[in-house]
Motif scaffolding. Structure first.
Motif, mmCIF file in Angstrom:
data_model
loop_
_atom_site.group_PDB
_atom_site.id
_atom_site.type_symbol
_atom_site.label_atom_id
_atom_site.label_comp_id
_atom_site.label_asym_id
_atom_site.label_seq_id
_atom_site.Cartn_x
_atom_site.Cartn_y
_atom_site.Cartn_z
ATOM 1 N N GLU A 65 0.813 -1.219 0.000
ATOM 2 C CA GLU A 65 0.000 0.000 0.000
ATOM 3 C C GLU A 65 0.845 1.266 0.000
ATOM 4 N N ARG A 66 2.148 1.142 0.238
ATOM 5 C CA ARG A 66 3.018 2.319 0.272
ATOM 6 C C ARG A 66 4.178 2.206 -0.717
ATOM 7 N N ARG A 67 4.101 1.297 -1.626
ATOM 8 C CA ARG A 67 5.220 1.014 -2.528
ATOM 9 C C ARG A 67 5.367 2.102 -3.595
ATOM 10 N N ALA A 68 5.985 3.182 -3.227
ATOM 11 C CA ALA A 68 6.190 4.317 -4.129
ATOM 12 C C ALA A 68 7.497 4.151 -4.897
ATOM 13 N N ARG A 69 7.576 4.788 -6.046
ATOM 14 C CA ARG A 69 8.866 4.860 -6.736
ATOM 15 C C ARG A 69 9.776 5.714 -5.866
ATOM 16 N N THR A 70 10.979 5.200 -5.632
ATOM 17 C CA THR A 70 11.855 5.849 -4.662
ATOM 18 C C THR A 70 13.280 5.940 -5.184
ATOM 19 N N LEU A 71 13.853 7.117 -5.072
ATOM 20 C CA LEU A 71 15.279 7.322 -5.296
ATOM 21 C C LEU A 71 15.881 7.486 -3.916
ATOM 22 N N PHE A 72 16.754 6.567 -3.561
ATOM 23 C CA PHE A 72 17.299 6.501 -2.211
ATOM 24 C C PHE A 72 18.807 6.691 -2.306
ATOM 25 N N ALA A 73 19.281 7.891 -2.054
ATOM 26 C CA ALA A 73 20.714 8.187 -2.131
ATOM 27 C C ALA A 73 21.362 7.901 -0.781
ATOM 28 N N THR A 74 22.472 7.164 -0.809
ATOM 29 C CA THR A 74 23.146 6.821 0.439
ATOM 30 C C THR A 74 24.617 6.524 0.191
ATOM 31 N N HIS A 75 25.421 6.664 1.225
ATOM 32 C CA HIS A 75 26.817 6.241 1.141
ATOM 33 C C HIS A 75 27.019 4.914 1.872
ATOM 34 N N TYR A 76 25.950 4.340 2.393
ATOM 35 C CA TYR A 76 26.034 3.042 3.067
ATOM 36 C C TYR A 76 26.041 1.933 2.016
ATOM 37 N N PHE A 77 27.233 1.450 1.670
ATOM 38 C CA PHE A 77 27.339 0.433 0.624
ATOM 39 C C PHE A 77 26.623 -0.854 1.014
ATOM 40 N N GLU A 78 26.410 -1.078 2.307
ATOM 41 C CA GLU A 78 25.720 -2.288 2.762
ATOM 42 C C GLU A 78 24.308 -2.390 2.179
ATOM 43 N N LEU A 79 23.715 -1.266 1.872
ATOM 44 C CA LEU A 79 22.355 -1.273 1.333
ATOM 45 C C LEU A 79 22.275 -1.842 -0.081
ATOM 46 N N THR A 80 23.405 -1.968 -0.761
ATOM 47 C CA THR A 80 23.371 -2.562 -2.101
ATOM 48 C C THR A 80 22.901 -4.009 -2.051
ATOM 49 N N GLU A 81 23.024 -4.651 -0.905
ATOM 50 C CA GLU A 81 22.577 -6.039 -0.742
ATOM 51 C C GLU A 81 21.060 -6.170 -0.890
ATOM 52 N N LEU A 82 20.334 -5.094 -0.661
ATOM 53 C CA LEU A 82 18.872 -5.145 -0.777
ATOM 54 C C LEU A 82 18.426 -5.564 -2.173
ATOM 55 N N GLU A 83 19.223 -5.250 -3.181
ATOM 56 C CA GLU A 83 18.881 -5.645 -4.549
ATOM 57 C C GLU A 83 18.783 -7.166 -4.669
ATOM 58 N N ASN A 84 19.602 -7.882 -3.908
ATOM 59 C CA ASN A 84 19.594 -9.346 -3.942
ATOM 60 C C ASN A 84 18.517 -9.955 -3.051
ATOM 61 N N LEU A 85 17.952 -9.156 -2.175
ATOM 62 C CA LEU A 85 16.998 -9.678 -1.195
ATOM 63 C C LEU A 85 15.545 -9.299 -1.464
ATOM 64 N N LEU A 86 15.335 -8.182 -2.143
ATOM 65 C CA LEU A 86 13.975 -7.667 -2.311
ATOM 66 C C LEU A 86 13.633 -7.457 -3.780
ATOM 67 N N PRO A 87 12.541 -8.046 -4.238
ATOM 68 C CA PRO A 87 12.121 -7.811 -5.623
ATOM 69 C C PRO A 87 11.798 -6.329 -5.837
ATOM 70 N N GLY A 88 12.170 -5.830 -6.989
ATOM 71 C CA GLY A 88 11.861 -4.450 -7.334
ATOM 72 C C GLY A 88 12.916 -3.446 -6.915
ATOM 73 N N VAL A 89 13.916 -3.888 -6.154
ATOM 74 C CA VAL A 89 14.985 -2.977 -5.730
ATOM 75 C C VAL A 89 16.123 -3.083 -6.734
ATOM 76 N N LYS A 90 16.588 -1.943 -7.204
ATOM 77 C CA LYS A 90 17.665 -1.890 -8.191
ATOM 78 C C LYS A 90 18.686 -0.858 -7.750
ATOM 79 N N ASN A 91 19.956 -1.213 -7.835
ATOM 80 C CA ASN A 91 21.038 -0.293 -7.487
ATOM 81 C C ASN A 91 21.552 0.413 -8.731
ATOM 82 N N TYR A 92 21.837 1.685 -8.564
ATOM 83 C CA TYR A 92 22.480 2.471 -9.610
ATOM 84 C C TYR A 92 23.631 3.219 -8.972
ATOM 85 N N ASN A 93 24.717 3.334 -9.687
ATOM 86 C CA ASN A 93 25.903 4.003 -9.184
ATOM 87 C C ASN A 93 26.248 5.146 -10.131
ATOM 88 N N VAL A 94 26.276 6.356 -9.593
ATOM 89 C CA VAL A 94 26.626 7.512 -10.427
ATOM 90 C C VAL A 94 27.815 8.237 -9.856
#
Length: 94
Positions: A65-94
């Motif tokens: 019910e709250r699944r919004a499109r989200t741009l989540f900027a962070t320096h916590y590299f540990e969060l990149t693991e979420l891409e492997n754990l949660l459907p719909g999560v994608k990492n981008y590196n700029v």
């Protein structure tokens, strides 16, 4: 939520203001929302910050019910693991 400042008259720290703003976003977002979150959890220790950022991202990814499109900027590299754990999560590196 971009930026947070201390609310000196109310005696609130930057961290407290950030948590209040994040809670407001999480409570009011809809699937039609576009969220831009920048450095959630930066106002506390590294481990606490990672935990707050992880929980916020996980909540948004899992909540139908709250699944919004989200741009989540962070320096916590540990969060990149979420891409492997949660459907719909994608990492981008700029």
């Amino acid at each position: 939520r971009i930026g947070a400042a201390k609310n000196f008259p109310a005696g609130e720290s930057t961290f407290m203001v950030e948590m209040q703003e994040t809670a407001n976003i999480l409570n009011n977002t809809t699937p039609q929302s576009l969220l831009i979150l920048d450095e959630i959890g930066r106002g506390t220790s590294t481990y606490d910050g990672i935990s707050i950022a992880w929980a916020t991202a996980e909540f948004l990814a899992k909540s139908q019910e709250r699944r919004a499109r989200t741009l989540f900027a962070t320096h916590y590299f540990e969060l990149t693991e979420l891409e492997n754990l949660l459907p719909g999560v994608k990492n981008y590196n700029v």
